[in-house]
Enzyme design. Sequence first.
Site, PDB file in Angstrom:
ATOM      1  N   GLY A  45      12.356  14.414  -0.183  1.00 59.75           N
ATOM      2  CA  GLY A  45      12.719  15.385  -1.218  1.00 59.75           C
ATOM      3  C   GLY A  45      11.603  15.714  -2.173  1.00 59.75           C
ATOM      4  N   GLY A  46      11.000  14.699  -2.806  1.00 59.89           N
ATOM      5  CA  GLY A  46       9.880  14.968  -3.694  1.00 59.89           C
ATOM      6  C   GLY A  46       9.837  14.093  -4.921  1.00 59.89           C
TER       7      GLY A  46
ATOM      8  CG  HIS B 276      20.299   9.461   0.850  1.00 55.47           C
ATOM      9  ND1 HIS B 276      20.978  10.575   1.286  1.00 55.47           N
ATOM     10  CD2 HIS B 276      19.241   9.918   0.144  1.00 55.47           C
ATOM     11  CE1 HIS B 276      20.327  11.663   0.873  1.00 55.47           C
ATOM     12  NE2 HIS B 276      19.275  11.288   0.171  1.00 55.47           N
TER      13      HIS B 276
ATOM     14  CB  ALA C 267       3.932   1.083  -6.740  1.00 55.83           C
TER      15      ALA C 267
ATOM     16  CB  SER D 218      -0.965  -0.024   1.193  1.00 56.54           C
ATOM     17  OG  SER D 218      -0.234  -0.058   2.407  1.00 56.54           O
ATOM     18  N   GLY D 219       1.953   1.247  -0.760  1.00 52.46           N
ATOM     19  CA  GLY D 219       2.716   2.477  -0.997  1.00 52.46           C
ATOM     20  C   GLY D 219       2.192   3.146  -2.258  1.00 52.46           C
TER      21      GLY D 219
ATOM     22  NE  ARG E 187      20.145  10.353  -3.662  1.00 53.15           N
ATOM     23  CZ  ARG E 187      18.868  10.142  -3.532  1.00 53.15           C
ATOM     24  NH1 ARG E 187      18.422   8.918  -3.468  1.00 53.15           N
ATOM     25  NH2 ARG E 187      18.036  11.138  -3.452  1.00 53.15           N
TER      26      ARG E 187
ATOM     27  CG  LEU F  78       8.172   9.247  -4.299  1.00 50.57           C
ATOM     28  CD1 LEU F  78       8.019  10.594  -3.605  1.00 50.57           C
ATOM     29  CD2 LEU F  78       7.379   8.183  -3.533  1.00 50.57           C
TER      30      LEU F  78
ATOM     31  CD  GLU G 225      15.690  15.636  -4.258  1.00 47.45           C
ATOM     32  OE1 GLU G 225      15.740  14.578  -4.900  1.00 47.45           O
ATOM     33  OE2 GLU G 225      14.861  15.848  -3.375  1.00 47.45           O
TER      34      GLU G 225
ATOM     35  NE  ARG H 269      16.005   6.130  -6.312  1.00 41.45           N
ATOM     36  CZ  ARG H 269      15.596   7.056  -5.444  1.00 41.45           C
ATOM     37  NH1 ARG H 269      14.697   7.950  -5.775  1.00 41.45           N
ATOM     38  NH2 ARG H 269      16.089   7.074  -4.224  1.00 41.45           N
TER      39      ARG H 269
ATOM     40  CG  HIS I  23      17.909   6.043   0.127  1.00 42.53           C
ATOM     41  ND1 HIS I  23      17.093   6.492   1.146  1.00 42.53           N
ATOM     42  CD2 HIS I  23      17.529   6.728  -0.984  1.00 42.53           C
ATOM     43  CE1 HIS I  23      16.263   7.409   0.674  1.00 42.53           C
ATOM     44  NE2 HIS I  23      16.492   7.557  -0.626  1.00 42.53           N
TER      45      HIS I  23
ATOM     46  CB  THR J  33       5.172   5.750  -0.256  1.00 42.55           C
ATOM     47  OG1 THR J  33       5.433   4.823  -1.311  1.00 42.55           O
ATOM     48  CG2 THR J  33       4.460   6.975  -0.784  1.00 42.55           C
TER      49      THR J  33
ATOM     50  CE  LYS K 182       6.588  -6.121   5.297  1.00 37.04           C
ATOM     51  NZ  LYS K 182       7.767  -6.949   5.112  1.00 37.04           N
TER      52      LYS K 182
HETATM   53  P1  FAD Z   1       6.594   1.214  -0.576  1.00 38.00           P
HETATM   54  O1  FAD Z   1       6.145   2.609  -0.476  1.00 38.00           O
HETATM   55  O2  FAD Z   1       7.746   0.829   0.244  1.00 38.00           O
HETATM   56  O3  FAD Z   1       5.373   0.293  -0.211  1.00 38.00           O
HETATM   57  C1  FAD Z   1       5.549  -1.092  -0.063  1.00 38.00           C
HETATM   58  C2  FAD Z   1       4.293  -1.658   0.550  1.00 38.00           C
HETATM   59  O4  FAD Z   1       4.324  -3.075   0.506  1.00 38.00           O
HETATM   60  C3  FAD Z   1       4.112  -1.305   2.013  1.00 38.00           C
HETATM   61  O5  FAD Z   1       2.766  -1.004   2.218  1.00 38.00           O
HETATM   62  C4  FAD Z   1       4.486  -2.592   2.750  1.00 38.00           C
HETATM   63  O6  FAD Z   1       3.901  -2.746   4.008  1.00 38.00           O
HETATM   64  C5  FAD Z   1       3.950  -3.597   1.769  1.00 38.00           C
HETATM   65  N1  FAD Z   1       4.531  -4.942   1.878  1.00 38.00           N
HETATM   66  C6  FAD Z   1       5.822  -5.313   1.822  1.00 38.00           C
HETATM   67  N2  FAD Z   1       5.935  -6.646   1.912  1.00 38.00           N
HETATM   68  C7  FAD Z   1       4.675  -7.130   2.033  1.00 38.00           C
HETATM   69  C8  FAD Z   1       4.116  -8.414   2.187  1.00 38.00           C
HETATM   70  N3  FAD Z   1       4.870  -9.527   2.259  1.00 38.00           N
HETATM   71  N4  FAD Z   1       2.770  -8.543   2.295  1.00 38.00           N
HETATM   72  C9  FAD Z   1       1.972  -7.450   2.254  1.00 38.00           C
HETATM   73  N5  FAD Z   1       2.448  -6.195   2.123  1.00 38.00           N
HETATM   74  C10 FAD Z   1       3.772  -6.051   2.016  1.00 38.00           C
HETATM   75  N6  FAD Z   1      11.908   8.603  -3.614  1.00 38.00           N
HETATM   76  C11 FAD Z   1      11.625   9.712  -4.334  1.00 38.00           C
HETATM   77  O7  FAD Z   1      11.325   9.618  -5.532  1.00 38.00           O
HETATM   78  N7  FAD Z   1      11.660  10.920  -3.735  1.00 38.00           N
HETATM   79  C12 FAD Z   1      11.978  11.105  -2.435  1.00 38.00           C
HETATM   80  O8  FAD Z   1      11.980  12.215  -1.932  1.00 38.00           O
HETATM   81  C13 FAD Z   1      12.303   9.960  -1.672  1.00 38.00           C
HETATM   82  N8  FAD Z   1      12.664  10.070  -0.374  1.00 38.00           N
HETATM   83  C14 FAD Z   1      12.868   8.948   0.361  1.00 38.00           C
HETATM   84  C15 FAD Z   1      13.156   9.065   1.717  1.00 38.00           C
HETATM   85  C16 FAD Z   1      13.283   7.929   2.499  1.00 38.00           C
HETATM   86  C17 FAD Z   1      13.608   8.063   3.961  1.00 38.00           C
HETATM   87  C18 FAD Z   1      13.130   6.643   1.918  1.00 38.00           C
HETATM   88  C19 FAD Z   1      13.248   5.410   2.752  1.00 38.00           C
HETATM   89  C20 FAD Z   1      12.887   6.528   0.561  1.00 38.00           C
HETATM   90  C21 FAD Z   1      12.751   7.670  -0.217  1.00 38.00           C
HETATM   91  N9  FAD Z   1      12.494   7.573  -1.584  1.00 38.00           N
HETATM   92  C22 FAD Z   1      12.222   8.711  -2.302  1.00 38.00           C
HETATM   93  C23 FAD Z   1      12.286   6.278  -2.218  1.00 38.00           C
HETATM   94  C24 FAD Z   1      10.756   6.036  -2.333  1.00 38.00           C
HETATM   95  O9  FAD Z   1      10.135   6.474  -1.164  1.00 38.00           O
HETATM   96  C25 FAD Z   1      10.419   4.594  -2.559  1.00 38.00           C
HETATM   97  O10 FAD Z   1      11.222   4.022  -3.535  1.00 38.00           O
HETATM   98  C26 FAD Z   1       8.955   4.474  -2.995  1.00 38.00           C
HETATM   99  O11 FAD Z   1       8.137   5.100  -2.058  1.00 38.00           O
HETATM  100  C27 FAD Z   1       8.577   3.028  -3.166  1.00 38.00           C
HETATM  101  O12 FAD Z   1       7.196   2.945  -3.331  1.00 38.00           O
HETATM  102  P2  FAD Z   1       6.522   1.518  -3.453  1.00 38.00           P
HETATM  103  O13 FAD Z   1       5.071   1.758  -3.555  1.00 38.00           O
HETATM  104  O14 FAD Z   1       7.195   0.753  -4.491  1.00 38.00           O
HETATM  105  O15 FAD Z   1       6.890   0.800  -2.068  1.00 38.00           O
HETATM  106  C1  SIN Z   2      15.969  12.773  -0.501  1.00 38.44           C
HETATM  107  O1  SIN Z   2      15.081  13.532  -0.111  1.00 38.44           O
HETATM  108  O2  SIN Z   2      17.168  13.015  -0.467  1.00 38.44           O
HETATM  109  C2  SIN Z   2      15.548  11.450  -1.021  1.00 38.44           C
HETATM  110  C3  SIN Z   2      15.218  11.589  -2.429  1.00 38.44           C
HETATM  111  C4  SIN Z   2      15.226  10.263  -3.108  1.00 38.44           C
HETATM  112  O3  SIN Z   2      15.569   9.246  -2.529  1.00 38.44           O
HETATM  113  O4  SIN Z   2      14.912  10.277  -4.292  1.00 38.44           O
END
Ligand code: FAD
Ligand code: SIN
Length: 552
Positions: free
Chosen positions: A50-51, A246, A18, A15-16, A294, A396, A119, A390, A355, A45, A37
């Site tokens: 940053g954005g 990072h 994607a 539930s991020g 990075r 995002l 960035e 990346r 990261h 997410t 989970k």
């Molecule tokens: P996630 O958002 O991680 O969601 C994964 C989901 O899957 C969660 O809900 C989790 O609970 C669920 N899940 C996992 N395993 C299971 C399972 N077995 N069963 C059921 N559910 C499960 N990216 C940017 O582009 N810009 C930014 O500014 C940025 N800043 C960041 C700052 C931090 C501190 C971090 C950690 C990352 C950052 N990133 C940033 C990277 C970005 O946040 C992630 O790559 C992105 O949010 C991933 O989205 P997602 O939907 O793929 O996964």
């Molecule tokens: C950050 O805010 O530096 C994270 C940005 C990213 O991971 O893309």
Amino acid sequence: MKSKQFKSDFLVIGSGIAGLTFAIKASRYGTVNIATKKQDFDSNTNYAQGGIASVLAPDDSFDRHIEDTLKAGAGLGNRTAVEILVREGPGRIRELMEWGAQFSEREGSGGTVLDLGREGGHSMNRIVHARDLTGKEVERALLKKVSEIKNIRLFENHTAVDLLTEHQLGPKAKRRGTIHCYGAYILDNTSGVVNTFNAKMILLATGGVGQVYLHTTNPEIATGDGIAMAYRAGALIGDMEFIQFHPTALYTPKGTGPSFLISEAVRGEGALLLNTRGERFMERVHPLKDLAPRDIVARVIDMELKKYGVPNVYLDITSKSKKFLMRRFPNIYARCLQEGIDISKDPIPVVPAAHYLCGGVISDTNGKTSIENLYVSGESSCTGVHGANRLASNSLLEGIVFSHRAFLQAEEHLRSLNRKPAIQRFPNWNKEGTFDLEEWVLVQHDIEDVKRLMWDYVGIVRSDKRLQKAHKRILMLAEDIHDYYKKSTISSRIVELRNLATVAKLIIRSAMARRDSIGLHYNSDHPRTGARKMNVVLQAAHEPKLVRLGRD
Ligand code: FAD
Ligand code: SIN
């Protein structure tokens, strides 16, 4: 309690950004079950600071963003996928805003405009953000939208354990060529029961693998579950050696839990990297200096730490006023203050931390994996947009763009399935022969061992010897862990431990297969990039293959 069977047109795991983006859109065509989970917002997410990078300024261009992305990826990115990412970005961001996401604005000459930040690796200001809490704002808006849609059912505290593919039906079914996915076995963490979730189209959106390292910015959910499940089911997995560290996580001497991120946007606003002697060490290394990509900044910091035997370097934003910093970075300002650091007066102690994973389950530009009915989006995917490193804030963006493209397949996918025989029936989860584990301390030790092993031997700088050692150790640990998994009563933690061991193995094997250095993968025994730029592809029961993915 007895196992139950759930059915829906679409099953979304995660539930991020994607997972939720796909679920909202796919609900137009059918019923959607989302399994996540922990709590609904628990995701990488939610932590994003940053954005989201996108071409929205009149003086920016798609070509510039495409070139910045390919350059950061050290030439290993797939140009077709990158063009899609960049060109479709603005439309998806406008959609997020229509769904209620509120991004920071400023006064422009013709009225209010989006405040676009900068960035590392970007040649222009193009980062859409909500102060330094972008992910929280996006997650809030998406969850609100989901809560308004009747066709969607969200199951919190439900951990996906394994995919339902032929490999669950015994060796005969396994031999029949194309692999199909029909859903997943999902553990209800509260009751301890594993239920069967059937669906016609399954989207893996389980995020990254940061928890495989001792120091990471990722929250606890990032254990690589989707990638490990897909690997076990026979999917093609790629680019697992490209772990992004990072450069600037907050250094705290007694740090426990995820490392707090100091966003790259702070450097975008003029912060300087200093070593413990107060010298600007990025000036001599790269034309973009403190805003270099990075991989380069993290490696140089790693060298500084080793050279002077110190635990951290510093990030200095004291050139900006307290008023500005409290408005632009309220989250970072408050968190540092908790540590006794007033960032308007004191340089911030920082250190690199794991990261982001550039690789994952290989998909085409519509999110389709090598398994029928199984799609993937977000950090658990390998679309080829990131290449070997990346570009900041492209993640995002990848989530919203490729979930939209997977959704564009959804209607036709359902229609085509309706012309074929009904979905397979899978046996209920078999818990025979398992018992409650009394020695949890051993499991905890194994988790720590995997994390330390990866940090010490498969970190920013690698070598043949370290990788060989890591490989030997992970095989032993994985065997131990498999044993616990088979014998103990199932729980979310044991599922995660099993997956951590799997993804650790995938990272190590990919790193060993690569006999050069490129982007985020640096092996001191092979410091140069090979003449032909190749990707490492893994599949269960096969040796790693070196191929060029998405060559155009
Ligand atoms: P996630 O958002 O991680 O969601 C994964 C989901 O899957 C969660 O809900 C989790 O609970 C669920 N899940 C996992 N395993 C299971 C399972 N077995 N069963 C059921 N559910 C499960 N990216 C940017 O582009 N810009 C930014 O500014 C940025 N800043 C960041 C700052 C931090 C501190 C971090 C950690 C990352 C950052 N990133 C940033 C990277 C970005 O946040 C992630 O790559 C992105 O949010 C991933 O989205 P997602 O939907 O793929 O996964
Ligand atoms: C950050 O805010 O530096 C994270 C940005 C990213 O991971 O893309």
